[in-house]
Design a protein around this motif. Structure first.
Motif, PDB file in Angstrom:
ATOM      1  N   SER A 109      -6.911  -8.786  -0.212  1.00 13.75           N
ATOM      2  CA  SER A 109      -6.701  -7.983  -1.411  1.00 13.75           C
ATOM      3  C   SER A 109      -6.158  -6.593  -1.106  1.00 13.75           C
ATOM      4  O   SER A 109      -5.983  -5.788  -2.000  1.00 13.75           O
ATOM      5  CB  SER A 109      -8.003  -7.875  -2.182  1.00 13.75           C
ATOM      6  OG  SER A 109      -8.967  -7.245  -1.382  1.00 13.75           O
ATOM      7  N   ASN A 110      -5.888  -6.310   0.171  1.00 10.68           N
ATOM      8  CA  ASN A 110      -5.437  -4.950   0.493  1.00 10.68           C
ATOM      9  C   ASN A 110      -3.919  -4.818   0.403  1.00 10.68           C
ATOM     10  O   ASN A 110      -3.235  -4.594   1.391  1.00 10.68           O
ATOM     11  CB  ASN A 110      -5.907  -4.542   1.886  1.00 10.68           C
ATOM     12  CG  ASN A 110      -7.417  -4.443   1.937  1.00 10.68           C
ATOM     13  OD1 ASN A 110      -8.066  -4.447   0.908  1.00 10.68           O
ATOM     14  ND2 ASN A 110      -7.962  -4.375   3.126  1.00 10.68           N
ATOM     15  N   VAL A 111      -3.405  -4.940  -0.807  1.00 13.17           N
ATOM     16  CA  VAL A 111      -1.958  -4.911  -0.985  1.00 13.17           C
ATOM     17  C   VAL A 111      -1.371  -3.562  -0.602  1.00 13.17           C
ATOM     18  O   VAL A 111      -0.374  -3.479   0.110  1.00 13.17           O
ATOM     19  CB  VAL A 111      -1.603  -5.238  -2.450  1.00 13.17           C
ATOM     20  CG1 VAL A 111      -0.103  -5.174  -2.635  1.00 13.17           C
ATOM     21  CG2 VAL A 111      -2.132  -6.596  -2.820  1.00 13.17           C
ATOM     22  N   ALA A 112      -2.012  -2.507  -1.066  1.00  7.39           N
ATOM     23  CA  ALA A 112      -1.466  -1.182  -0.807  1.00  7.39           C
ATOM     24  C   ALA A 112      -1.428  -0.890   0.685  1.00  7.39           C
ATOM     25  O   ALA A 112      -0.483  -0.289   1.197  1.00  7.39           O
ATOM     26  CB  ALA A 112      -2.294  -0.127  -1.522  1.00  7.39           C
ATOM     27  N   GLN A 113      -2.468  -1.374   1.384  1.00  4.69           N
ATOM     28  CA  GLN A 113      -2.501  -1.203   2.834  1.00  4.69           C
ATOM     29  C   GLN A 113      -1.299  -1.889   3.466  1.00  4.69           C
ATOM     30  O   GLN A 113      -0.628  -1.342   4.328  1.00  4.69           O
ATOM     31  CB  GLN A 113      -3.810  -1.803   3.352  1.00  4.69           C
ATOM     32  CG  GLN A 113      -3.949  -1.875   4.843  1.00  4.69           C
ATOM     33  CD  GLN A 113      -4.267  -0.520   5.425  1.00  4.69           C
ATOM     34  OE1 GLN A 113      -4.222   0.480   4.726  1.00  4.69           O
ATOM     35  NE2 GLN A 113      -4.566  -0.473   6.709  1.00  4.69           N
TER      36      GLN A 113
ATOM     37  N   ILE B 212       1.563  -2.554   2.082  1.00  6.27           N
ATOM     38  CA  ILE B 212       2.791  -1.821   1.759  1.00  6.27           C
ATOM     39  C   ILE B 212       2.946  -0.620   2.692  1.00  6.27           C
ATOM     40  O   ILE B 212       4.028  -0.355   3.222  1.00  6.27           O
ATOM     41  CB  ILE B 212       2.768  -1.377   0.281  1.00  6.27           C
ATOM     42  CG1 ILE B 212       2.846  -2.600  -0.619  1.00  6.27           C
ATOM     43  CG2 ILE B 212       3.921  -0.433  -0.015  1.00  6.27           C
ATOM     44  CD1 ILE B 212       2.742  -2.295  -2.081  1.00  6.27           C
ATOM     45  N   SER B 213       1.838   0.071   2.923  1.00  2.00           N
ATOM     46  CA  SER B 213       1.875   1.205   3.838  1.00  2.00           C
ATOM     47  C   SER B 213       2.320   0.764   5.224  1.00  2.00           C
ATOM     48  O   SER B 213       3.126   1.430   5.884  1.00  2.00           O
ATOM     49  CB  SER B 213       0.500   1.861   3.943  1.00  2.00           C
ATOM     50  OG  SER B 213       0.201   2.510   2.753  1.00  2.00           O
ATOM     51  N   GLN B 214       1.783  -0.370   5.656  1.00  4.19           N
ATOM     52  CA  GLN B 214       2.143  -0.846   6.991  1.00  4.19           C
ATOM     53  C   GLN B 214       3.623  -1.196   7.058  1.00  4.19           C
ATOM     54  O   GLN B 214       4.300  -0.909   8.048  1.00  4.19           O
ATOM     55  CB  GLN B 214       1.279  -2.059   7.347  1.00  4.19           C
ATOM     56  CG  GLN B 214      -0.169  -1.684   7.533  1.00  4.19           C
ATOM     57  CD  GLN B 214      -1.040  -2.873   7.841  1.00  4.19           C
ATOM     58  OE1 GLN B 214      -0.692  -4.008   7.522  1.00  4.19           O
ATOM     59  NE2 GLN B 214      -2.184  -2.607   8.443  1.00  4.19           N
TER      60      GLN B 214
ATOM     61  N   GLN C 251       5.930   0.182   5.260  1.00  4.36           N
ATOM     62  CA  GLN C 251       6.636   1.465   5.296  1.00  4.36           C
ATOM     63  C   GLN C 251       6.697   2.000   6.727  1.00  4.36           C
ATOM     64  O   GLN C 251       7.720   2.505   7.169  1.00  4.36           O
ATOM     65  CB  GLN C 251       5.935   2.483   4.395  1.00  4.36           C
ATOM     66  CG  GLN C 251       6.209   2.278   2.921  1.00  4.36           C
ATOM     67  CD  GLN C 251       5.491   3.336   2.087  1.00  4.36           C
ATOM     68  OE1 GLN C 251       4.282   3.291   1.968  1.00  4.36           O
ATOM     69  NE2 GLN C 251       6.241   4.278   1.545  1.00  4.36           N
TER      70      GLN C 251
ATOM     71  N   ASN D  48       0.471 -10.230  -1.439  1.00  8.33           N
ATOM     72  CA  ASN D  48       0.910 -10.647  -2.771  1.00  8.33           C
ATOM     73  C   ASN D  48       2.418 -10.532  -2.849  1.00  8.33           C
ATOM     74  O   ASN D  48       2.979  -9.454  -2.653  1.00  8.33           O
ATOM     75  CB  ASN D  48       0.262  -9.786  -3.836  1.00  8.33           C
ATOM     76  CG  ASN D  48       0.683 -10.222  -5.218  1.00  8.33           C
ATOM     77  OD1 ASN D  48       1.737  -9.833  -5.685  1.00  8.33           O
ATOM     78  ND2 ASN D  48      -0.109 -11.077  -5.818  1.00  8.33           N
TER      79      ASN D  48
ATOM     80  N   ALA E 250       3.952  -7.970  -5.302  1.00  9.30           N
ATOM     81  CA  ALA E 250       3.624  -6.571  -5.083  1.00  9.30           C
ATOM     82  C   ALA E 250       4.400  -5.960  -3.925  1.00  9.30           C
ATOM     83  O   ALA E 250       4.708  -4.776  -3.934  1.00  9.30           O
ATOM     84  CB  ALA E 250       2.126  -6.416  -4.837  1.00  9.30           C
TER      85      ALA E 250
ATOM     86  N   ARG F 298       7.385  -6.809  -3.071  1.00 10.13           N
ATOM     87  CA  ARG F 298       8.823  -7.011  -3.215  1.00 10.13           C
ATOM     88  C   ARG F 298       9.595  -5.699  -3.056  1.00 10.13           C
ATOM     89  O   ARG F 298      10.564  -5.616  -2.319  1.00 10.13           O
ATOM     90  CB  ARG F 298       9.143  -7.618  -4.570  1.00 10.13           C
ATOM     91  CG  ARG F 298      10.627  -7.861  -4.752  1.00 10.13           C
ATOM     92  CD  ARG F 298      10.898  -8.419  -6.112  1.00 10.13           C
ATOM     93  NE  ARG F 298      10.341  -7.537  -7.124  1.00 10.13           N
ATOM     94  CZ  ARG F 298      10.229  -7.860  -8.402  1.00 10.13           C
ATOM     95  NH1 ARG F 298      10.614  -9.049  -8.821  1.00 10.13           N
ATOM     96  NH2 ARG F 298       9.736  -7.018  -9.266  1.00 10.13           N
ATOM     97  N   ALA F 299       9.122  -4.663  -3.723  1.00  5.28           N
ATOM     98  CA  ALA F 299       9.872  -3.413  -3.721  1.00  5.28           C
ATOM     99  C   ALA F 299      10.041  -2.860  -2.314  1.00  5.28           C
ATOM    100  O   ALA F 299      11.136  -2.444  -1.923  1.00  5.28           O
ATOM    101  CB  ALA F 299       9.177  -2.393  -4.611  1.00  5.28           C
ATOM    102  N   VAL F 300       8.975  -2.867  -1.568  1.00  9.01           N
ATOM    103  CA  VAL F 300       9.056  -2.285  -0.229  1.00  9.01           C
ATOM    104  C   VAL F 300       9.898  -3.165   0.690  1.00  9.01           C
ATOM    105  O   VAL F 300      10.615  -2.678   1.567  1.00  9.01           O
ATOM    106  CB  VAL F 300       7.646  -1.998   0.341  1.00  9.01           C
ATOM    107  CG1 VAL F 300       6.909  -3.251   0.691  1.00  9.01           C
ATOM    108  CG2 VAL F 300       7.763  -1.100   1.562  1.00  9.01           C
TER     109      VAL F 300
END
Lengths: 328, 323, 496, 322
Positions: B72-76, B78-80, B82, B98, B101, B103-105
């Motif tokens: 569930s750590n989607v934001a994590q 995305i950060s990785q 980045q 996900n 979620a 996709r953008a990054v």
């Protein structure tokens, strides 16, 4: 003055009955509205699941009484399970469990030393420990669940019986009795209440306040170790994610039982009541076949109700002037 | 004067020297491939990362493994991603927490000229260089088929469906439900738990189900760990004969369950093979070669009899591997 | 002079206890009005009602001819009733200026903080008025206790108001500061402010109050008697409802040295000194707040570090460095702030009293609960503990009786050799004060060494055989009890 | 006087110092770690945590805590995603509103009903998770039909500052201004120092506490909106570990657990420190398990530094008594 005293003891008696009344009400509601709740097998399930939570919550209660808090329990039981499962094949089941439990007690000792003697805030220490221990468990296990050879001796703690009663329930009863004994009848337990109520006063009264805090964390480590051992045996596996939110669950148990988080108050009976409420609730939501969303919402509502109900009379008193004011 | 200076500052100077040489070693352009997956605490991703790592050492590229630390750590994650973009790795292999979620990054990475390869649960992007996948839907379908047969098309089924909001668990559950509906209309799904996503919780939930549903004949489990929990509950209450369990993934746990006939089958991806394939594709893409758009490795259905014959090297990391 | 603030028929119940039944008060503009009463007489509840912190159940308050109902302290402040509290209500992490402006900030309507603060010139003026010399930008936790109390007073004084209510303002002040405060109050009076002055110190009241109101048992028993119409003895009689006669000092039967303390430094870098305490003597230590007197008491009790001090029992080489070893060696301790450092307020009186002697009724770490209360039966009667039972919460007792609980705790120490008592009767009513003094005398007669640290010179004078005067973290004088009060005062003040 | 001033400053220097150290060491070890691009990257990654830590700092200032922030952010992102198609960009405001509601719930429970912060926010954490599952399809991520433009925008920079970080920066400026210049700020400090004393000088302590929790809720809601922008998806099950991280960041940034001490910029540096460290460990390819241990130790040490500084200087405090 005498009427005042009478009323006070009436309130004390009332709150004591209240502690037992809430789980009773929950039980009756469950019996009435939850299908298949009232059967020997199901009640045994409730108790078996509740017993692990109950044992760990006994540890949390000791810590809360002395004025601390422990967030690291989930990781401590995880590390315990991993160590136990790794050691079991070579060194035998008994020794493996002994070592595993030592690890959990050591974690408690570490917490206690850092909090009592280095005066670090319990909140941060146990939070850091939550991560460190989980990292260690992952490192040892390679992140994956490790399986224990399913020997009867390994599984005995979790699924054996003593005189027809499941072992976890027997151990939970023993744990509660020993917590009760500790809190009420020992110098150590009395010390926790004194230190938890007023640390400075305890020091000035010549009590070994630091040692008392340390002892609470070690004892909590012991309870946690027992819960972890049962859990390990029950699932027959060592996992970094064995029971990640054990700490929060135990805090919720204590809160529902009515143990305040600022120390100095609490009893074994309250822990039992809190654990029973949560265990029954967990069982009921599955039997009712609620979706996970409603399960969580119901849980939140019950925690809130359990915390708010006992202080309803004080709240009402505090805000009567609002209503009075309007009336005039 | 100079001498004392050097004596006082000897240790820091030495450190500085080491640091500089490190910088130097990084400076020597070595192809780095990013490998970002939801969790390195699940046998599935461990096996796949073994494949990738093994292949990377063969190819002589540096593999940067990142775990978001949970499904569930989607934001994590995305950060990785980045961070990987920032490091200008040659290519990135992504097993998405996900798909929508991230996709953008992922598009961001592609815009910066870094090819992205999706693995198993790919990002939901139009711009992926390639997708290596096993069909999660298909894995659910296989479970439905073998569980349905084991139940002889009759009875109630409960689903340990795995964590909510993850592509893999959602797809598997979908495949399972749909196939049951189409092929085994006599079987009802009576309960589904998405909170029970570890062994202990599965164990507790199964115990409660056994009380609630007298006609329970089968249990679907999204991973072998959940299956182990369910089996433990069945074993303890003596329901092993009555209630069949099916699962997905392969690991020492799953093998044990299969050999003991405690689960009827496990639908398995060739996970290690996927990892290898993804890495080969990544290296090729990083070197600006054209790569296949979709590499689909079929899922396998393993039952007790097959355990001996399956080529384990393709589905499971060796026991001593630590990511 | 006209009455500008009047409270009549105020009553307040807590549960079934009646804190106030029929309390009356009338303040006149330009007058200092003393409010007196024993602890538990309802003074503090009355004050809380007057400043809006508590709502009364009945009665009415009239301010400048208009009936008012204060919903909160904010309401009271907005209408010109300003309190100076007994317990510190300063904010440690804020500056002196912000603390001075706390009332303005607290009741602010304007959102810009600066608008609600005093301007610096005004602020300095106020500080000068009370004789406080600190920078406006220093933090409160950098101030000494005495300075804090002055700041607290300055905060009230600096706010323009029609009624100023001071609750025990001189508790932590030296004589010089107290005098200065009195002058300041006279100035305010001259401007027409009505001042309500709550104090235990009868001579204070006699010296400066224009009128006296006395509360007993929640009722006003003396309403605005003019100062000259009422004698000190009458005041005490009205407060207690009975007369009392001070006990004669017990004859000194000073014995051997009990405790020897060497190389005491009251602050890092201060000059070291040594000290002996003898059997059966009552040693008094006096000093203004911040002088180091309290610290000296703490060091003797093992409760604070004496910066290298060694504390040993006579005849042994045992070094005492914390409370635990001190207690084992038979050194009892009653700290100055009983709520923060002494009592376990949430626990029963019995648990409070037995905290230091758990070993006495336990074996192998297991308590024999039946024996716990045993030693206290006789002591409860001797001390006149009210209510005379130990199963209530410590918080249910009045201040004096709480203090008695702390004495009980120490008196049951099996090998009590020395008892260190800090501020034995601070915030304690006269009745309790007498029984505490009596108990201390009896202890001394039975051969136990007593150390009393107090800022109340009168108390020390009636109680002690010998006096140590502490100022600027060192002992500046040592004299027998019959020394001239003036000499002691100048010594306390002179060196600081 | 000096000792206390040092004490006051030192606790706020831990985070910037740690950040500098991390950037230097990682910069030496990893090629272009210390480059502008990577710093922008770290800033953009820190956007959500910065908002959460800011809210956490406010409630810690008034002696509270909020462990529901992560769940509330996740719930808000779900709300935003659900309403995106019908409301457009104003759905982001709805996300903030959702946060406000949970903040209000916490505030009322804690300030007016005297429930302990951990219990109250544990309760609302579970409730927020449940609600998020309820409004989504049992925890399935919510994908609006058209959110791609939003998500593309999310990774842009304006004037060298990552766009995602802008809301956090604005909020920090606002909070900093309120704490420094506004009466409300003074009230927050007063209540944090001593709630009873604050009431006794006319501050409405309960209202101030409620405001702190409301603000925390708003920032959590805003974090949810940022999360939605970043991912283009509503993520109902996200954010399990955020509450603990935000507490860690606030403490590393010098916020005292016992209330009454807080400053905005050190907290921001605390957030950046955590993020920079994580990025460094990530880029270096350190085993995630070891990375977890390192982060745990950092939290331990941060608590230690807080205390160490207090101990170093408390022995020389000028007033001898008390």
């Amino acid at each position: 003055m005498t009427t005042f005293i009478k009323q006070r003891s009436a309130i004390a008696l009332g709150s004591r009955i209240g502690v037992i009344a809430i789980p009773l009400v929950v039980f009756i509601v469950c019996v009435l509205f939850v299908p298949r709740f009232l059967s020997v097998d199901n009640l045994q399930n409730v108790l078996r699941v509740g017993s692990i939570l109950l044992i760990a919550a006994c540890g949390q209660a000791a810590i809360l009484i002395v004025g601390g808090i422990d967030f690291s329990m989930g990781s401590a039981v995880a590390l315990l399970s991993v160590v136990t499962v790794i050691l079991a094949p070579e060194h035998g089941v008994a020794l493996a469990f002994a070592c595993g439990m030592c690890v959990a007690v050591l974690a408690g000792l570490c917490n206690g030393l850092l909090i009592a003697y280095l005066k670090l805030p319990a909140f941060l220490v146990t939070l850091g420990m939550l991560m460190v221990l989980h990292g260690l468990a992952s490192l040892l296990s390679g992140g994956m669940p490790l399986d224990a050879a399913p020997s009867p001796s390994f599984l005995w703690l979790g699924s054996g019986h003593v005189a027809g009663i499941p072992v976890p329930i027997v151990l939970a009863v023993l744990a509660v009795l020993s917590l009760h004994f500790l809190l009420r009848y020992t110098v150590a337990g009395r010390g926790w209440f004194l230190v938890g109520t007023n640390f400075n006063a305890a020091v000035n009264a010549g009590l070994p306040a630091r040692r008392s805090v340390l002892l609470a964390y070690v004892v909590a480590g012991l309870f946690c170790a027992l819960a972890g051992a049962i859990l390990t045996s029950r699932v027959g596996s060592g996992q970094p994610n064995l029971y990640p939110d054990l700490a929060f669950a135990t805090i919720a148990v204590c809160a529902i039982g009515g143990i305040p988080l600022n120390g100095g108050r609490g009893s074994a009976v309250q822990v039992v009541c809190g654990a029973l409420i949560i265990a029954m609730l967990n069982n009921a939501v599955v039997l009712l076949n609620l979706t996970s969303a409603w399960q969580q919402l119901l849980m939140a509502a019950v925690i809130a109700a359990a915390v708010l109900l006992p202080q309803l009379h004080t709240v009402r008193r505090r805000y009567t002037h609002l209503f009075k004011g309007n009336a005039q | 004067m100079m001498k004392t200076f050097i004596q006082t500052w000897r240790a820091p100077l030495a450190l500085l020297g080491v640091a500089m040489s490190c910088v130097g070693s990084v400076g020597a352009e070595e192809l780095a491939i990013g490998y970002a997956v939801p969790s390195l605490s699940q046998s599935f991703w461990i096996s796949s990362s073994f494949g990738a790592e093994d292949e990377a050492s063969k190819e002589g590229v540096k593999l940067i493994k990142l775990s978001a630390g949970g499904d569930s750590n989607v934001a994590q994650q995305i950060s990785q991603l980045q961070s990987l973009i920032q490091r200008h790795v040659g290519a990135i292999v992504v097993g998405a927490t996900n798909g929508d979620a991230v996709r953008a990054v992922v598009d961001q990475a592609v815009r910066q000229g870094i090819p992205v390869i999706g693995i198993s649960s790919p990002p939901n992007s139009q711009h992926l260089a390639s997708i290596v996948t096993a069909d999660h839907y298909d894995m659910g379908r296989m479970q439905a088929e073998c569980l349905g047969e084991a139940m002889q098309g009759q009875g109630d089924v409960a689903m340990l469906a795995g964590p909510a909001g993850q592509a893999w668990s959602d797809l598997r559950a979908q495949g399972f439900r749909q196939t049951l509906k189409d092929k085994f209309p006599g079987i009802n799904v009576v309960a589904e738990s998405r909170l029970a996503d570890n062994r202990n919780a599965s164990l507790n939930t199964t115990e409660d189900w056994l009380q609630r549903f007298a006609n329970l004949k089968g249990i679907y489990s999204a991973t072998e760990d959940m299956a182990a929990g369910a089996v433990a509950a069945l074993r303890a209450s003596g329901h092993l004969e009555q209630v069949k369990v099916s699962t997905s993934n392969f690991s020492p746990t799953a093998r044990e369950l299969l050999v003991n006939n405690e689960v009827v089958c496990s639908s398995v991806q060739q996970v290690v093979e996927q990892g290898r394939a993804a890495l080969r594709l990544a290296v090729a893409a990083a070197n600006k070669q054209t790569v296949e758009k979709v590499v689909s490795l079929p899922a396998l259905k393993i039952s007790a009899q097959d355990v001996a014959t399956v080529n384990l090297e393709q589905v499971m990391a060796p026991a001593n591997y630590v990511p | 002079m006209k009455t500008i603030f009047q409270a009549s028929g105020i009553s307040k119940h807590y549960g079934t206890t009646c804190a106030l039944r029929d309390a009356n008060l009338a303040l006149k503009a330009g007058q200092i009005h003393a409010l007196m009463g024993e602890n538990g007489a309802g003074k503090s509840t009355f004050v809380k009602i007057l400043v809006g912190a508590v709502r009364p159940d009945g009665g009415e308050i009239v301010l400048a001819g208009q009936p008012v109902r204060f919903g909160s302290v904010r309401d009271a402040l907005n209408q010109g009733v300003v309190p100076v509290y007994q317990h510190s209500t300063l904010f440690n992490q804020l500056t002196v200026l912000e603390n001075l402006s706390a009332f303005g900030l607290g009741t602010a309507r304007r959102s810009w903080a600066k608008r609600n603060c005093l301007d610096r010139q005004q602020a300095n003026e106020v500080l000068r008025l009370v004789g406080l010399d600190v920078s406006l930008d220093s933090l409160v936790n950098e101030l000494s206790l005495g300075e804090r109390q002055l700041l607290e007073i300055a905060r009230g004084v600096g706010r323009h108001c029609s009624v100023l209510i001071l609750d025990e303002p001189t508790a932590a002040l030296g004589a010089r500061e107290a005098d200065r405060l009195h002058e300041t109050l006279q100035v305010l009076c001259a401007k027409g402010t009505a001042i309500l002055y709550i104090s235990h110190k009868i001579d204070d009241i006699k010296r400066m109050a224009d009128a006296v109101t006395i509360l007993r048992d929640g009722r006003t028993v003396v309403n605005a008697a003019a100062r000259d119409d009422i004698s000190a003895a009458q005041i005490v009689q009205h407060m207690l409802g009975q007369t009392f006669e001070p006990q004669a000092l017990c004859v000194s039967n000073r014995g051997d040295v009990v405790v020897e303390a060497k190389d005491i430094r009251l602050a890092a870098g201060a000059q070291p000194f040594s000290l002996c305490v003898h059997q059966g003597e009552v040693l008094g230590i006096v000093g203004v707040a911040g002088s180091g007197a309290l610290r000296l008491g703490e060091v003797l009790a093992g409760a604070a570090s004496g910066h290298g001090a060694t504390l040993s029992l006579s005849g042994t080489t045992q070094i005492i460095n914390d409370r635990q070893s001190a207690m084992r060696a038979g050194i009892g301790y009653v700290p100055s702030d009983r709520h923060a450092d002494g009592l376990f307020l949430g626990l029963s009186a019995l648990k409070n009293a037995s905290a230091s002697v758990l070993q006495r009724f336990s074996s192998w770490g297991v308590l024999r609960l039946r024996e716990e209360a045993g030693p206290f039966d006789a002591l409860i009667a001797q001390f006149n503990l009210n209510p005379a039972r130990l199963d209530l919460n410590a918080s249910d007792y009045s201040g004096g009786n709480q203090q008695k609980l702390l004495f009980l705790r120490n008196l049951v120490l099996p090998n009590l050799q020395m008892l260190v008592v800090l501020e034995p009767t601070r915030g304690v009513d006269i009745g309790a004060r007498e029984s505490i003094h009596q108990a201390l005398r009896e202890l001394a007669c039975s051969g136990i060494a007593i150390v009393v640290v107090s800022s109340d010179l009168l108390e020390v004078n009636t109680l002690c055989h010998e006096l140590l005067v502490v100022a600027s973290n060192r002992v500046v004088g040592r004299m027998t009890a019959d020394a001239q009060t003036d000499a002691v005062l100048s010594m306390m003040a002179g060196a600081c | 006087m000096k000792a206390s001033t040092i004490n006051r400053q030192a606790r706020f220097l831990v985070a910037p110092g740690g950040l500098l150290l991390t950037v230097c060491v990682a910069g030496a070890l990893v090629g272009d770690y210390a480059s502008l691009g990577n710093l922008q990257n770290i800033g953009s990654q820190a956007a959500i945590l910065a908002l959460l830590a800011l809210g956490q700092m406010l409630v810690m200032l008034v002696r509270g805590f909020d462990i529901s922030v992560g769940a509330v952010a996740a719930c808000s992102s779900t709300v935003a995603a659900l309403t995106m198609d019908s409301l457009g960009t104003s759905s982001l405001a709805l996300a903030v509103l959702a946060g406000l509601l949970f903040g209000g719930l916490n505030g009322v429970l804690i300030a007016y009903l005297r429930v302990q912060p951990i219990v109250a926010t544990l309760c609302s954490m579970i409730a927020a998770q449940g609600l998020a599952r309820l409004i989504s399809d049992d925890g399935q991520p919510v994908v609006p039909v058209d959110a791609s433009s939003l998500a593309d925008l999310a990774f842009q920079n304006i004037a060298g500052i990552p766009l995602l970080l802008v809301p956090a920066l604005i909020c920090m400026l606002l909070v900093g201004l309120v704490l420094k210049k506004f009466t409300l700020g003074r009230h927050l400090f007063m209540v944090g120092c001593d709630p009873q004393a604050a009431s006794l000088v006319g501050v409405d302590s309960r209202r101030v506490t409620l405001i702190a929790y409301l603000a925390c809720g708003v920032f959590a809601g805003l974090a949810g909106a940022v999360l939605f922008c970043k991912t283009g998806t509503g993520l109902p099950t996200e954010g399990v570990s955020w509450a603990l991280q935000s507490v860690a960041a606030a403490v590393i940034g010098g916020t005292a657990l016992q209330g009454g001490t807080a400053s905005v910029w050190p907290v921001f540096f605390g957030v950046l420190l955590i993020q920079a460290l994580e990025t460094a460990l990530n880029i270096q390819g350190v085993s995630p398990f070891i990375a977890e241990i390192v982060m745990g130790l950092i939290i331990l040490v941060a608590g230690g530094l807080d205390r160490l500084i207090l101990r170093l200087f408390s022995s020389t405090t000028p007033y001898g008594e008390s």
